[in-house]
Design an enzyme around this catalytic site. Structure first.
Site, PDB file in Angstrom:
ATOM      1  N   TRP A   1       3.353  -1.270  11.453  1.00 12.54           N
ATOM      2  CA  TRP A   1       2.079  -0.598  11.156  1.00 12.54           C
ATOM      3  C   TRP A   1       0.904  -1.422  11.669  1.00 12.54           C
ATOM      4  O   TRP A   1      -0.216  -0.934  11.751  1.00 12.54           O
ATOM      5  CB  TRP A   1       1.936  -0.254   9.671  1.00 12.54           C
ATOM      6  CG  TRP A   1       1.731  -1.420   8.743  1.00 12.54           C
ATOM      7  CD1 TRP A   1       2.645  -2.373   8.430  1.00 12.54           C
ATOM      8  CD2 TRP A   1       0.544  -1.754   7.993  1.00 12.54           C
ATOM      9  NE1 TRP A   1       2.122  -3.280   7.542  1.00 12.54           N
ATOM     10  CE2 TRP A   1       0.826  -2.924   7.245  1.00 12.54           C
ATOM     11  CE3 TRP A   1      -0.722  -1.176   7.871  1.00 12.54           C
ATOM     12  CZ2 TRP A   1      -0.102  -3.538   6.402  1.00 12.54           C
ATOM     13  CZ3 TRP A   1      -1.649  -1.791   7.026  1.00 12.54           C
ATOM     14  CH2 TRP A   1      -1.343  -2.950   6.306  1.00 12.54           C
ATOM     15  N   ASP A   2       1.179  -2.668  12.055  1.00 12.12           N
ATOM     16  CA  ASP A   2       0.169  -3.506  12.704  1.00 12.12           C
ATOM     17  C   ASP A   2      -0.509  -2.757  13.847  1.00 12.12           C
ATOM     18  O   ASP A   2      -1.699  -2.931  14.108  1.00 12.12           O
ATOM     19  CB  ASP A   2       0.824  -4.740  13.336  1.00 12.12           C
ATOM     20  CG  ASP A   2       1.668  -5.555  12.383  1.00 12.12           C
ATOM     21  OD1 ASP A   2       2.087  -5.009  11.347  1.00 12.12           O
ATOM     22  OD2 ASP A   2       1.930  -6.718  12.690  1.00 12.12           O
TER      23      ASP A   2
ATOM     24  N   GLU B   1       2.946  -7.697   0.207  1.00  8.49           N
ATOM     25  CA  GLU B   1       4.416  -7.686   0.076  1.00  8.49           C
ATOM     26  C   GLU B   1       4.919  -8.685  -0.955  1.00  8.49           C
ATOM     27  O   GLU B   1       6.125  -8.840  -1.116  1.00  8.49           O
ATOM     28  CB  GLU B   1       5.056  -7.958   1.449  1.00  8.49           C
ATOM     29  CG  GLU B   1       4.842  -6.801   2.425  1.00  8.49           C
ATOM     30  CD  GLU B   1       5.230  -7.145   3.855  1.00  8.49           C
ATOM     31  OE1 GLU B   1       5.009  -8.305   4.259  1.00  8.49           O
ATOM     32  OE2 GLU B   1       5.751  -6.261   4.561  1.00  8.49           O
TER      33      GLU B   1
ATOM     34  N   LYS C   1      -0.474 -11.680  -1.033  1.00 12.54           N
ATOM     35  CA  LYS C   1      -0.178 -12.152   0.319  1.00 12.54           C
ATOM     36  C   LYS C   1      -1.284 -11.753   1.289  1.00 12.54           C
ATOM     37  O   LYS C   1      -1.709 -12.549   2.124  1.00 12.54           O
ATOM     38  CB  LYS C   1       1.145 -11.551   0.770  1.00 12.54           C
ATOM     39  CG  LYS C   1       1.629 -12.023   2.114  1.00 12.54           C
ATOM     40  CD  LYS C   1       2.909 -11.276   2.492  1.00 12.54           C
ATOM     41  CE  LYS C   1       3.462 -11.746   3.831  1.00 12.54           C
ATOM     42  NZ  LYS C   1       4.500 -10.825   4.336  1.00 12.54           N
ATOM     43  N   GLN C   2      -1.690 -10.522   1.224  1.00 10.18           N
ATOM     44  CA  GLN C   2      -2.719 -10.037   2.146  1.00 10.18           C
ATOM     45  C   GLN C   2      -3.440  -8.881   1.481  1.00 10.18           C
ATOM     46  O   GLN C   2      -2.950  -8.317   0.507  1.00 10.18           O
ATOM     47  CB  GLN C   2      -2.097  -9.591   3.464  1.00 10.18           C
ATOM     48  CG  GLN C   2      -1.273  -8.311   3.369  1.00 10.18           C
ATOM     49  CD  GLN C   2      -0.605  -7.962   4.694  1.00 10.18           C
ATOM     50  OE1 GLN C   2       0.523  -8.338   4.935  1.00 10.18           O
ATOM     51  NE2 GLN C   2      -1.308  -7.250   5.552  1.00 10.18           N
TER      52      GLN C   2
END
Lengths: 768, 768
Positions: B355-356, B486, B598-599
């Site tokens: 999906w990046d 994640e 994480k992000q």
């Protein structure tokens, strides 16, 4: 494969040979004696599908972990049950052609496992490609009495004349089917032979397990012994060769005596001697005497553990098969051993020990064997306490917190799915509960000071760290767990895990207080050794006083986990049969999102802690959860049988009983070729004894509330309790109880205490 | 390895040879042209550690899945980027000894990647074991203009006399380091040579990818061309051999011209001809002209895409490195290709598309390239819609519901962790958002009818089935997801996923209504093809009107998921540095239970849907979540830079910018030897352009709200918008904007619309 194996009270019978069923039959007809075990492969060459399996208890291999994506904390190795040298092998060449039942199918094929005597028997008529006819009779056992000795008696009756070369030996070049990287686990050490025997040694490529296997044969023509066998050895193999001419009408017999020893019990440099000693002993006894000793040993087992079911041969056969297999797998002689999920019947699941041992097997052994056998299972965990503490430390816990592994051989975790390995932590509760159950059943508190208290402390410390304070809830919570229902992963506040964790801390507190009060000296040692501080008890008390338990007040049920009622609610009966079992038809996320339950979860808690709740609470929870339960674990139905019986749901109880008792014989899950479900067999025993028999353990006595499934004429089971055996017999009208004790024994029937007198049968009407 | 590569505006420079750094340098100095790519291994033999890597776009191998425990629904194969024949290889023997920089370390070693020209250059002095000295100069490029041609010019200047055998060829016997079962992925097809060249063909063992690679060399002494080379072929290999005697003071040069073609672009039986045609073309152009064409092609890239940062060479080098690598990886010429996480710089992560692509790369290509390049990325997904529908069907969805894979090469899912594969479904939202973003940026609605609407419909159908009604909550909920963070798995009601799913259904509704209103003919086709029924819109409307979103009213924040506030709340700054990154120090369960992020997750939603929320909402959520974020994804810092800039948190913005812009050059995560983080490089571009530049896309114009980090003297970036390029220059005082358009272009600066006239620079004071 329902009805493939014929129904019979004491025997498992296969009539006619079906190569498609051979691997399943290899599992079903497995034999073992607690120290070694063997799938029922044929002695002769067999070119069809077969799963080779010879196993030696305690000898395993740490196979390098294989995962798709590594997660921090995963164990490096997965301990695998080791397929070990094939000691049954015989290559029998008739006019130069090896007997091979796949190439030339036999007629009048019959295979019988006699559970009473522990003998595997086989007979068939065979015709070679050039139509030379023979009849074969084979008998095999792994001695339950002389547990490093196994024997085969193989007889050929000739219907034609022909030349024969009969090789018989041991083949050490064996592989595990289940090897992550196709590695060979064994190395050769040596192969030797003399005029009388041959023997070989092998060594595992890791951990230095070493074994020695030797054999000799006796040969007979029409019962007259000959001495015409030549022993040889080559790389990986030892062999005996017997060459002769078949004469029509004569019977040629080979008795093969095998000794299998490992450095589990001898120094490596003593293995050859130990093996030779066994062979000398075997020669002295001879086949018939060895067999007698073996059969007598089985008779003893049945004297203590048999269950008789009248009017239902399938059920009778099923329950005996389960009792038989459990006794083939574990004898309690060695505290380093445990009960693998497949016992000695297959490689699958590797490892040897799951929480099944405490939750299912311990009650079976308590009820059917001397207490010292159950105690070995407890000692197994105590011995591995250090590893459990290391295991917890790897996950970030400290100060002696212990997390017992999900799957293990030597105490190290083997499993590598984060949602199980790191999260299915309720196993720790079962291990603590086993200590409690042992104490309750035996009345013996001595184990608490022999390690029990240390185990409990490590477990309670783990819980105290694993639980945290929720500022939002202003209560203690436990996040990120997988309960017994493995169809939910990474949930918050699983009621069962929360409950058993709190129970652990309370019970540990009781035990520590008991020790402090009754044995100051040990208490001081205990505190020193474990660095225990009473402030820990305060912490635990704070947790157990302020723990969050998910409930639904409207339904009056405990919630399996927070948010369970947010799921779409469906009944297992709504599932089309084409989608069952869901674990073979649904993707994992769909299973996780569904309300369907793999095995008892809330109900597991109500089973273990039955006395903490009233019957209406059980009924409301059972009525809610059982219809949502798909029973896709072999461990599921038995718990529900017990509860359904208690609640008077007799049809439900019998339906679920059928699912557990003949799981392998009827191959419900289409997987028996991989091996048997050994640990769940103990659950079947519980279904009869705790379920239909209504057995409960009360302080200093047993209690029974039996019911008789309408499909049965009666049933009869034995329960060992402290120094005596109780014999409970139920028929359509009455329940009769007697004891072999020499003094009076109290027990409860339907809640009334009665005093059983020696040699008297107490009888009362069965409640209906 | 900070500062190992020298800081320079346009070049990456390594001075001095360090074998320990060689694999990292191989990644850093990788070259590629969108159709093929190459790690910077040495041409000569090298006996030290090296990760061989030559890659051909679109040529992959379905490697059999490896997992510990199979879950229903897992894909059978993981598509791996294929290591393909090694075309750079040269074995140069001096007096019989091969040059080997590991055996005899060079002096004056220098390696330069010139990002402006796309040339990889290397020079060193070398002495053989018997002290024969030479100086070497090498230049290599993969032509960006002639994208099936690659060239090497390799010169040796002699400081001693010696005999030389200079073999140069192509070696097709190559393996993937990352092969699940050590399989060889290639088969030989043929090797051929004639007087002028040599060529070989290989074929993948699955999927029938076939390639042909050929080469010829030109040789020179002091610039004078010779014709003394012999071509040969053997199994797997083709070779040219040049034998001569070095004379002190003379320079010996080999130009190697390579053609690489695959059946991605030619019929298999045309491959040899296509390869030969390329070689003829190469011969006609010659080295210098091929190089000119290549360099000019790079000049064009920079004209559209350069970013200048003044006063901070490290930052300047970092951003150019990122832009350079992105342009080496993807050119948009082929809609079957996409942007692998490691591009052509390593094997890790296999697959090509995450999906990046939509979340990070699409904005980069929209902003720096012709819109047709971004459109190719959309078409890639449309082409794979059928596979996405199949993928959803495997998981139990129906009626055209589409779930795009987490990782893919050809549209089939490759990933196999249930918590990602089946649950990290927000990727579907990013793919829908890309359709919206393309439309908004380009103003071009044509793609909606070229597949866009079908993609949106499939995605919205998926959401409508994935969401369910909670009778308990009396709202719609979404269970069992993994959000962009994640470090949480299998959570319920992840705010981001709930939000984007609802947005998808609303946007799809708009698009379908737009189509129904504006193009009846297409609308009828669309309904027929997709079996679309307007009742679906009603269902979606019901869902979006009654969806549950977790919030905390007291804190005024959206909750990452239900129950997030039940976690123990800690700040990332509380973590000891010895425990960071936590993904290398903590067990997975501990990470999952922690509050650490994480992000961007909630913040990812506030980034994509910035206009839906006021600044205070952003501020409250940023203030809450950013301190809990450990930024352990390469995709994390950039989003936070953009938001920190908007909120005026300039120090935080610059701190996070450093983490993203030189991630690989300074090897923050100690993993650059495995390859570069290609997709996150687009995030760095966004950090500058959307962050410090404050670029936002508004209806029919761009908007800028720049700020200047105090560490910089100024910066200057180009943004392509519709038919023109905007040039935005920020210095310590002013912001200047100009356009190359031939008509007036509107844009917003700090919220005020200005009309840019051609060839005029608009300047206003920078807000501080």
């Amino acid at each position: 494969m329902k009805n493939y194996f014929l129904h019979n009270d004491w025997q498992i019978i296969e009539e006619g040979f079906n190569p498609e069923m051979h691997e399943a039959a290899e599992s079903i007809f497995s034999i073992g004696n607690g120290k070694m075990g063997q799938r029922a492969m044929f002695e002769e060459n067999y070119s069809g599908k077969t799963l080779q399996g010879s196993y030696i208890a305690g000898v395993y291999y740490p196979d390098k972990t294989r995962v798709g994506w590594w997660k921090n904390g995963y164990p490096e190795y997965f301990a695998k049950v080791l397929n070990s040298p094939n000691w049954i092998t015989m290559d029998i060449q008739i006019d130069g052609e090896s007997i091979d039942l796949f190439k030339n199918n036999p007629s009048n094929f019959k295979r019988i496992l006699n559970m009473k005597s522990g003998l595997l028997q086989r007979s068939f008529d065979y015709s070679t490609s050039s139509s030379k006819k023979i009849s074969v009779d084979v008998e095999r056992f792994m001695s339950k009495e002389d547990d490093e000795i196994a024997c085969i008696r193989y007889s050929i009756t000739a219907h034609d004349n022909a030349s024969v070369v009969w090789n018989s030996g041991i083949d050490a070049f064996v592989k595990n089917t289940d090897a992550n990287y196709d590695e060979i686990f064994w190395s050769r050490v040596s192969e030797k032979s003399d005029n009388e025997k041959a023997w070989l040694k092998s060594k595992t490529n890791k951990l230095n397990f070493e074994i020695c296997e030797g054999f000799f044969v006796k040969t007979f023509i029409d019962g007259v012994e000959l001495s015409n066998v030549k022993y040889t050895s080559t790389d990986w193999k030892i062999n005996s060769s017997w060459e002769f001419n078949l004469e029509k009408g004569k019977t040629y017999t080979m008795e093969k005596y095998v000794s299998i020893v490992s450095n589990m019990y001898y120094d490596a440099d003593q293995l050859e001697q130990a093996c030779a000693d066994n062979l000398i002993k075997a020669k002295q006894y001879g086949y018939d005497e060895l067999k007698n000793r073996h059969v007598n040993s089985w008779a003893e087992v049945w004297e203590n553990a048999d269950i008789i079911i009248e009017g239902d041969v399938a059920a009778q056969q099923g329950i005996r098969f389960n009792i038989f297999q459990l006794n083939q797998t574990y004898t309690g002689r060695d505290p380093r051993l445990n009960i693998g999920p497949k016992g000695f019947t297959g490689e699958k699941y590797g490892g040897s020990t799951y929480w099944d041992t405490e939750a299912y097997c311990l009650p079976f052994y308590l009820g059917t064997s001397d207490a010292k056998i159950a105690k070995q299972l407890l000692r197994y965990r105590y011995t591995q306490l250090d590893k459990a503490i290391e295991n917890a430390a790897k996950l970030g816990f400290n100060n002696g917190a212990a997390l017992y592994p999900m799957v293990t051989m030597n105490g190290e975790e083997c499993h590598n799915e984060w949602e199980i390995t790191f999260e299915e932590i309720h196993r720790n509760g079962a291990i603590a509960f086993a200590v409690f159950q042992y104490e309750l059943y035996t009345g013996d508190k001595s184990y608490l000071k022999e390690g029990g208290a240390e185990v409990l402390l490590g477990i309670s410390r783990f819980w105290a760290q694993r639980i945290h304070w929720s500022a939002a809830k202003k209560q203690y919570v436990m996040h990120g767990v997988t309960g017994p229902n493995e169809y939910e992963n990474n949930v918050n506040n699983n009621w069962y895990t929360n409950y058993i964790s709190n129970w652990c801390m309370k019970y540990t507190t009781e035990v520590i207080n008991y020790i402090a009060e009754t044995d100051k000296e040990y208490y001081v040692d205990f505190c020193t050794k474990t660095n225990f501080n009473t402030s820990e008890l305060e912490k635990w008390s704070d947790i157990t006083s302020n723990m969050f338990f998910p409930v639904d007040d409207e339904l009056g049920i405990f919630l399996q986990q927070e948010g369970y009622l947010d799921k779409e609610q469906m009944m297992a009966s709504d599932l089309p049969s084409s989608e069952r079992p869901i674990n073979q038809h649904w993707s994992w996320d769909r299973i996780l999102r569904s309300c369907f339950i793999k095995q008892a979860d809330v109900l597991q808690g109500l089973f273990l802690f039955e006395d903490h709740f009233d019957e209406n609470t059980l009924r409301r929870n059972f009525d809610f959860y059982e219809p949502r339960t798909v029973h896709e674990s072999s461990l599921s139905p038995c718990i529900h049988v017990i509860q359904a019986t208690k609640l008077g749901y007799t049809d439900k109880a019998y339906e679920l009983y059928l699912r557990t008792s003949r799981l392998d014989l009827d191959d419900y899950n289409k997987e028996v070729h991989e091996g048997l479900h050994i640990t769940s067999m103990a659950g079947t025993w519980m279904a009869v004894v705790n379920g239909f028999g209504g057995l409960r353990i009360k302080e200093n006595k047993l209690s029974f509330s039996p019911m008789l499934p309408k499909q049965w004429d009666g049933f009869n089971f034995l329960v060992r309790y402290r120094d005596s055996i109780l014999n409970i017999k139920i028929d359509k009208e009455n329940i009769s109880v007697s004891t072999n004790a020499i003094t009076t024994v109290d027990c409860e029937i339907y809640g009334n205490t009665i005093s059983l007198e020696p040699n008297k049968v107490y009888t009362q009407a069965l409640l209906k």
